[in-house]
Scaffold this motif. Structure first.
Motif, PDB file in Angstrom:
ATOM      1  N   ARG A 319       2.769  -2.305 -10.632  1.00 23.17           N
ATOM      2  CA  ARG A 319       2.728  -1.365  -9.521  1.00 23.17           C
ATOM      3  C   ARG A 319       2.190  -2.000  -8.293  1.00 23.17           C
ATOM      4  O   ARG A 319       2.824  -1.598  -7.197  1.00 23.17           O
ATOM      5  N   LYS A 320       1.228  -2.552  -8.423  1.00 20.27           N
ATOM      6  CA  LYS A 320       0.565  -3.204  -7.217  1.00 20.27           C
ATOM      7  C   LYS A 320       1.462  -4.284  -6.527  1.00 20.27           C
ATOM      8  O   LYS A 320       1.662  -4.419  -5.227  1.00 20.27           O
ATOM      9  N   THR A 321       2.282  -5.181  -7.383  1.00 23.56           N
ATOM     10  CA  THR A 321       3.080  -6.053  -6.901  1.00 23.56           C
ATOM     11  C   THR A 321       4.394  -5.346  -6.387  1.00 23.56           C
ATOM     12  O   THR A 321       4.756  -5.827  -5.226  1.00 23.56           O
ATOM     13  N   LEU A 322       4.964  -4.294  -6.742  1.00 25.19           N
ATOM     14  CA  LEU A 322       5.961  -3.728  -6.114  1.00 25.19           C
ATOM     15  C   LEU A 322       5.751  -3.061  -4.710  1.00 25.19           C
ATOM     16  O   LEU A 322       6.233  -2.980  -3.766  1.00 25.19           O
ATOM     17  N   SER A 323       4.346  -2.621  -4.819  1.00 23.67           N
ATOM     18  CA  SER A 323       3.720  -1.934  -3.454  1.00 23.67           C
ATOM     19  C   SER A 323       3.736  -3.265  -2.258  1.00 23.67           C
ATOM     20  O   SER A 323       4.129  -2.990  -1.044  1.00 23.67           O
ATOM     21  N   LEU A 324       3.347  -4.517  -2.959  1.00 25.15           N
ATOM     22  CA  LEU A 324       3.177  -5.476  -1.970  1.00 25.15           C
ATOM     23  C   LEU A 324       4.496  -5.965  -1.641  1.00 25.15           C
ATOM     24  O   LEU A 324       4.599  -6.356  -0.360  1.00 25.15           O
ATOM     25  N   LEU A 325       5.423  -5.985  -2.496  1.00 26.54           N
ATOM     26  CA  LEU A 325       6.912  -6.350  -2.015  1.00 26.54           C
ATOM     27  C   LEU A 325       7.384  -5.359  -0.884  1.00 26.54           C
ATOM     28  O   LEU A 325       8.210  -5.936  -0.044  1.00 26.54           O
ATOM     29  N   HIS A 326       6.987  -4.106  -1.345  1.00 31.21           N
ATOM     30  CA  HIS A 326       7.631  -3.151  -0.416  1.00 31.21           C
ATOM     31  C   HIS A 326       6.985  -3.182   1.159  1.00 31.21           C
ATOM     32  O   HIS A 326       7.524  -3.186   2.170  1.00 31.21           O
TER      33      HIS A 326
END
Length: 518
Positions: A319-326
């Motif tokens: 979830r944190k990775t997806l947030s970083l990509l966003h």
């Protein structure tokens, strides 16, 4: 009175491993003024007392052989040095602002309860509990023996030492622990914090079974800090230990209450099952504190909850990775393309499944190395990440791949010999990749999924989608959230992508969901 002032600044945290001292402007100004005077004065006084303790603590065992050191200290070495170190220990905490300690209940004697179990564990200042327990023997990391003063005090205390990195050391410590607890009064009373780490005190996390392995009676000990400001806690995230020390010493005084509960005598079933014993004592102490008893635990430096033997991250790295990509301005279709590149790299086998932060920049289509390094840090302690773990955990939450297809890919990635079945270690690796954190206790899942002889993909899928416990794991941890949730974007069934602002991506680029598996 205690309940009224217990947490005037109580925060709603997502889990008990976060604590941050929240100050009003007036409290901050008052803290700066008082802290500039009290902090250096109190730290200096504490340091002086520590320096006096250092040589005295060493003298207690000076001149003794290894054989003598392996037995409890008695005679003049005990009656001379023990009260001196006790008084100096109390003086250290007095100088830090703990002017008095309120004690409730009666401490059981050694033969009534060889072990004292203390909770909740808030930080290093909890060690004040050693004073009302007459410097009970503790369990400590062997690495602490190299610290100035602390090493001498651990030697004085004849602590049981354990290295978390050495399995043989852990086995030796368990043997030593059981030997002391079953010595029928030969060794002094012991004290342990069964949570094994510090929390914000809003819940009791799962007790580790170490204190309960010997199956002897224990006395639960409750710690409370009934203060207007909750300053003593030092947790996984939030206020640092330096800030906790500053805020605590900046107060005129800090209250602490130690409550001794009645001795808990285990049943035969609890003696045979240390985990059951630990769980029951945890529930008893949680009820007395008015707190929830949880399955949260710190595992490998990561806060997780336990379900069916699996470790479920409280802060999902995917979830944190997806947030970083966003935050790196990647649109949904670009995340899908990045997942394509990840799985292509994993399946090629040419360059291996590990990738550095530099390689991750191009694989994910990022604009800076800092984001790639941040992604690596979510999964690994070095600047390299297992792309299988990154792909599987992120794909599960991205919504681009159905769970059945994802499991098929995962099975093939970890079925290294192409047997069509997985061993116990391979299953641990597979579940660790899906959930984003290492798995150390998958025996229960392995047993359920290999009832028909082998752990095949079909058997694993059946258990994960029909067994009540593991179905819950899949539904709660391996499924994308609905649009409008914490995820920055969600895939839609019509093949288009939408971000959480409701903006539709009408790109003609193919989505990963349609391209790879279905």
């Amino acid at each position: 009175m205690e309940e009224r002032v217990r947490h005037s600044a109580t925060q709603d945290y997502s889990h008990p491993f976060i604590h941050e001292v929240k100050l009003t402007r007036a409290q901050r100004i008052r803290g700066i003024i008082l802290g500039s005077i009290l902090f250096p004065l109190r730290i200096t006084l504490a340091a002086i007392f520590f320096l006096i303790m250092w040589p005295l603590a060493r003298l207690r065992l000076a001149g003794l052989s290894e054989e003598d050191r392996s037995r409890p200290v008695t005679g003049w070495r005990h009656w001379l040095f023990h009260p001196i170190i006790w008084l100096l220990s109390r003086a250290v905490f007095f100088s830090l602002g703990f002017l008095w300690v309120k004690v409730k209940g009666r401490r059981a004697d050694l033969k009534e309860a060889p072990m004292l179990v203390v909770a909740p564990h808030s930080g290093f200042l909890d060690m004040l509990v050693l004073c009302p327990t007459q410097l009970a023997t503790v369990l400590s990391r062997s690495e602490n023996t190299s610290l100035p003063v602390i090493g001498a005090l651990l030697e004085f205390n004849q602590s049981v030492l354990v290295s978390r990195k050495d399995p043989e050391s852990r086995k030796k410590a368990v043997t030593q622990l059981i030997e002391r607890l079953t010595s029928n009064g030969y060794w002094p009373q012991m004290l342990m914090f069964p949570e094994g780490t510090t929390t914000n005190g809003h819940a009791l996390i799962k007790f580790k079974p170490g204190a309960f392995l010997a199956g002897v009676p224990v006395q639960p000990v409750l710690l409370r800090y009934p203060n207007k400001l909750d300053t003593v806690r030092w947790t996984y995230k939030g206020t640092t230990w330096v800030e906790a020390l500053w805020h605590t010493t900046s107060q005129f005084y800090t209250n602490m209450t130690v409550e001794f509960l009645p001795v808990y005598k285990p049943s035969q079933e609890e003696k045979n099952d240390p985990n059951l014993y630990a769980d029951n004592v945890q529930k008893l102490m949680a009820k007395a504190l008015g707190l929830p008893a949880t399955d949260y635990v710190m595992e490998g430096g990561v806060p997780v909850s336990k379900m069916g033997g699996l470790s479920l991250p409280l802060e999902s790295p995917a979830r944190k990775t997806l947030s970083l990509l966003h935050k790196n301005s990647l649109e949904a279709y670009e995340v899908g393309a990045a997942l394509d590149r990840l799985i292509d790299r994993c399946q090629s086998g040419a360059q291996g499944s590990k990738a550095s932060a530099e390689e991750l920049v191009s694989i994910l289509g990022l604009t800076d190395r800092e984001t790639a390094a941040s992604v690596c840090s979510l999964y690994s302690k070095d600047e390299a990440v297992d792309l299988r773990q990154l792909y599987l955990s992120v794909a599960a939450l991205s919504g681009f791949v159905s769970f059945k297809s994802l499991l098929h890919t995962a099975f093939n990635l970890f079925d290294r010999e192409g047997r069509g079945s997985l061993g116990a270690e391979e299953l641990s690796d597979l579940m660790g990749a899906l959930l984003g954190v290492p798995q150390h206790s998958t025996a229960e899942l392995y047993k359920e999924a290999s009832k028909q002889g082998q752990l095949t993909e079909e058997n694993l899928l059946r258990v994960l989608t029909t067994h009540p416990t593991y179905q819950r794991v899949v539904n709660e941890y391996l499924q994308p959230e609905e649009a409008g949730s914490h995820l920055p974007f969600t895939s839609l069934a019509n093949g288009k992508a939408v971000n959480n602002n409701g903006n539709m991506d009408n790109s003609n680029r193919p989505l990963h969901y349609n391209k790879k598996f279905e």
